[in-house]
Scaffold this motif. Structure first.
Motif, short mmCIF file in Angstrom:
data_model
loop_
_atom_site.label_atom_id
_atom_site.label_comp_id
_atom_site.label_asym_id
_atom_site.label_seq_id
_atom_site.Cartn_x
_atom_site.Cartn_y
_atom_site.Cartn_z
N VAL A 1 -55.14 -19.52 68.70
CA VAL A 1 -53.95 -20.49 69.94
C VAL A 1 -54.06 -21.76 69.52
CG1 VAL A 1 -54.20 -19.03 71.82
CG2 VAL A 1 -55.01 -20.27 71.58
N ILE A 2 -54.95 -22.69 68.59
CA ILE A 2 -54.73 -23.58 68.12
C ILE A 2 -54.50 -23.47 66.66
CG2 ILE A 2 -56.41 -26.00 66.93
CD1 ILE A 2 -58.56 -25.05 68.73
N SER A 3 -54.28 -22.58 66.49
CA SER A 3 -53.23 -22.43 64.95
C SER A 3 -51.59 -22.30 64.95
CB SER A 3 -53.80 -21.02 63.73
OG SER A 3 -53.31 -20.32 65.10
N ILE A 4 -51.47 -21.94 66.27
CA ILE A 4 -49.89 -22.01 66.98
C ILE A 4 -49.17 -23.40 66.90
CG2 ILE A 4 -48.17 -20.79 68.68
CD1 ILE A 4 -50.21 -18.49 68.98
N SER A 5 -47.78 -24.16 66.55
CA SER A 5 -48.12 -25.35 66.01
C SER A 5 -47.68 -25.74 68.04
CB SER A 5 -46.77 -26.13 65.33
OG SER A 5 -45.79 -25.55 65.95
N THR A 6 -46.88 -24.84 68.50
CA THR A 6 -46.32 -24.79 69.84
C THR A 6 -47.23 -24.83 71.39
OG1 THR A 6 -44.36 -23.31 69.27
CG2 THR A 6 -45.14 -23.84 71.78
N VAL A 7 -48.24 -24.33 70.67
CA VAL A 7 -49.09 -24.27 71.95
C VAL A 7 -50.30 -25.98 71.37
CG1 VAL A 7 -51.57 -23.31 72.74
CG2 VAL A 7 -49.83 -21.94 72.49
N ARG A 8 -50.32 -26.01 70.13
CA ARG A 8 -51.58 -27.06 70.23
C ARG A 8 -50.61 -28.11 70.66
NH1 ARG A 8 -51.71 -26.16 65.05
NH2 ARG A 8 -50.10 -27.07 64.23
N ASN A 9 -49.34 -28.92 70.53
CA ASN A 9 -48.63 -29.64 70.94
C ASN A 9 -48.27 -29.75 72.04
OD1 ASN A 9 -48.78 -29.92 67.72
ND2 ASN A 9 -46.61 -29.21 67.14
N ASP A 10 -47.74 -28.52 72.74
CA ASP A 10 -47.46 -28.38 74.01
C ASP A 10 -48.53 -28.88 75.02
OD1 ASP A 10 -44.85 -29.12 73.37
OD2 ASP A 10 -44.83 -27.01 74.12
N VAL A 11 -49.68 -27.96 74.69
CA VAL A 11 -51.05 -27.95 75.66
C VAL A 11 -52.40 -27.83 75.42
CG1 VAL A 11 -52.12 -25.60 76.89
CG2 VAL A 11 -49.99 -25.15 76.14
#
Length: 471
Positions: A452-462
């Motif tokens: 999940v941390i490797s996914i930019s959307t999750v990293r930036n929004d969550v």
């Protein structure tokens, strides 16, 4: 009120409380046996169900009115006056039905039940007073202490050879201690009851009484019905499975408790954009944990119950898997329902609860009688889905709900990949003991975290907003 820090404090408190109870249940299960532990769970179930008529929405109404700044001292005094009347009626009924209550529980605990109900109602009232004062984070210490005190006294009593009676007494004592402590932390004092505040509380409570019933019914009605139709052993297995799944709701419960008074204040000030933002973010955070928990918990359900609690509990694997689905749905419903109440629409939450409770009450006995205690899990899950659907429908009529579909999709993909890897590893390294089980769980958590941390959307929004909120 800093929502991020308050939520984090409650998350830490909830984590501590849940882990304490989790390990306590493991200890009690191994020391008492399934039948005697079933009596304890039925005792707790009665406290939970009796708290419905003993409160009738007064606590929630008090929190709402205090968050609006409406005559706090008289509000608290009026709330205590109403609760004293309600409690006296419930206590009288329990006392009159004492032989039946003791027979149902399987132990002579009716008097302790009356005392424990009183101390817990007081403790919860002062906790919600603190929430109404927008000091949600400060409730963490009170709630954590209550759980720690009960488990500590109960564990010592069991180690000395005492049984369920001692654990039940410890529950009552812990409620009394935290009730006193909770009141000392409140800025609001107990004022003289007045007609105006009483009417104001009743106006909100008459609807909140119905909506708040849903949580109690979800938590205890299935246990109560299993205890009525089946043996205490099945009560123990079901409740143990339920306690395991409660760990999934640590985040969503913390968010729900935190946002209610804040949403109430935003609603009073007309800040609808803030409310819509917090709903979307709250759902994103809640699903972050509940999605992978469903996958991992289903894979290791037999091992979780069998190794931790004892071989006789492994029969609850199907119950555990089904209840994890219910907790996934509830992690969203916690946010939606708290928001609906916060914007002063307890009437809509009440309608949703009436329908949901009706579904639960009809399905539970039917399915328990036809498919056993697994039927209770199915009934509760169906009711949970109905609850989330209705709360979402009603809230969407009032504000715009931006469900984070993209983020949820990434959670699902990451969890599925994690599950596939765990199944592959398990085929090579079978889970044969508790050490291997915890190693596999830890490995799965690391995998999911990396994904999940490797996914930019999750990293930036969550992830990043969560870290910033705590700084």
């Amino acid at each position: 009120m800093n929502l991020g820090r308050s939520t984090f404090k409650l998350f830490l408190m909830q984590s501590g409380r849940s882990l304490i109870l989790f390990f306590a249940v493991i200890y009690f299960a191994r020391q008492l046996g399934a039948s005697e532990l079933g009596s304890l769970f039925l005792f707790q179930a009665l406290i939970g169900l009796l708290s419905i008529p003993a409160d009738l929405g007064v606590r929630g109404a008090l929190e709402k009115r205090l968050s609006e700044g409406e005559d706090p001292d008289r509000m608290l005094g009026s709330a205590l006056f109403l609760k004293a009347i309600l409690y006296a009626c419930v206590a009288a009924v329990v006392l009159a039905a004492r032989p039946f209550v003791n027979a149902y529980i399987g132990a002579d605990l009716a008097i302790v039940l009356i005392l424990a109900l009183a101390t817990f109602e007081l403790s919860d009232l002062f906790v919600q007073t603190l929430r109404g004062e927008l000091r949600v984070g400060e409730t963490a210490g009170v709630m954590f202490t209550q759980r720690l005190l009960w488990v500590s006294i109960g564990a010592v009593a069991v180690s000395l050879g005492y049984g369920v009676m001692a654990i039940a007494v410890a529950l009552a004592v812990s409620g009394l201690v935290t009730a006193v402590w909770g009141y000392t932390k409140c800025r609001t004092r107990i004022g003289r009851p007045a007609i105006g505040p009483i009417r104001s509380l009743v106006r909100y409570a008459k609807f909140h009484a119905i909506s708040s019933t849903g949580g109690r019914v979800y938590q205890w009605m299935d246990v109560a019905i299993i205890g009525f139709f089946l043996t205490q052993q099945f009560v123990s297995v079901y409740e143990v499975s339920w306690q395991v799944t409660l760990l999934v709701l640590l985040v969503s419960k913390s968010i729900g408790w935190t946002i209610f008074p804040q949403v109430s204040q935003w609603d009073a000030d007309g800040n609808q954009d803030e409310i819509e933002w917090v709903v979307s973010k709250g759902i994103s955070f809640g699903l972050l944990f509940s999605v992978p928990a469903l996958v991992g918990g289903t894979i290791f359900a037999p091992e979780l119950l069998g190794f931790l609690f004892g071989p006789e509990y492994a029969i609850g694997a199907a119950v555990l898997a089904i209840l994890l689905v219910e907790k996934l749905v509830q992690s969203v419903d916690d946010i939606i329902e708290s928001t609906l109440r916060g914007i002063d629409r307890p009437d809509l939450a009440a309608i949703a609860t009436l329908v949901t409770v009706g579904v639960n009450l009809v399905l539970n006995p039917v399915l328990v009688l036809t498919v056993g205690f697994v039927g209770a899990a199915i009934a509760t899950t169906v009711a949970g889905i109905v609850s989330a659907a209705l709360h979402s429908y009603y809230l969407s009529r009032l504000i715009t709900i931006e469900f984070p579909y993209r983020i949820a999709g990434w959670y699902v993909a990451s969890s599925a990949l994690m599950g596939a890897i765990l199944l592959g590893v398990q085929s090579i390294v079978p889970v044969t003991n508790t050490a291997v089980l915890f190693a596999m769980i830890g490995f799965g958590m690391v995998l999911y975290g990396i994904f999940v941390i490797s996914i930019s959307t999750v990293r930036n929004d969550v992830v990043v907003p969560a870290v910033r909120a705590l700084i």
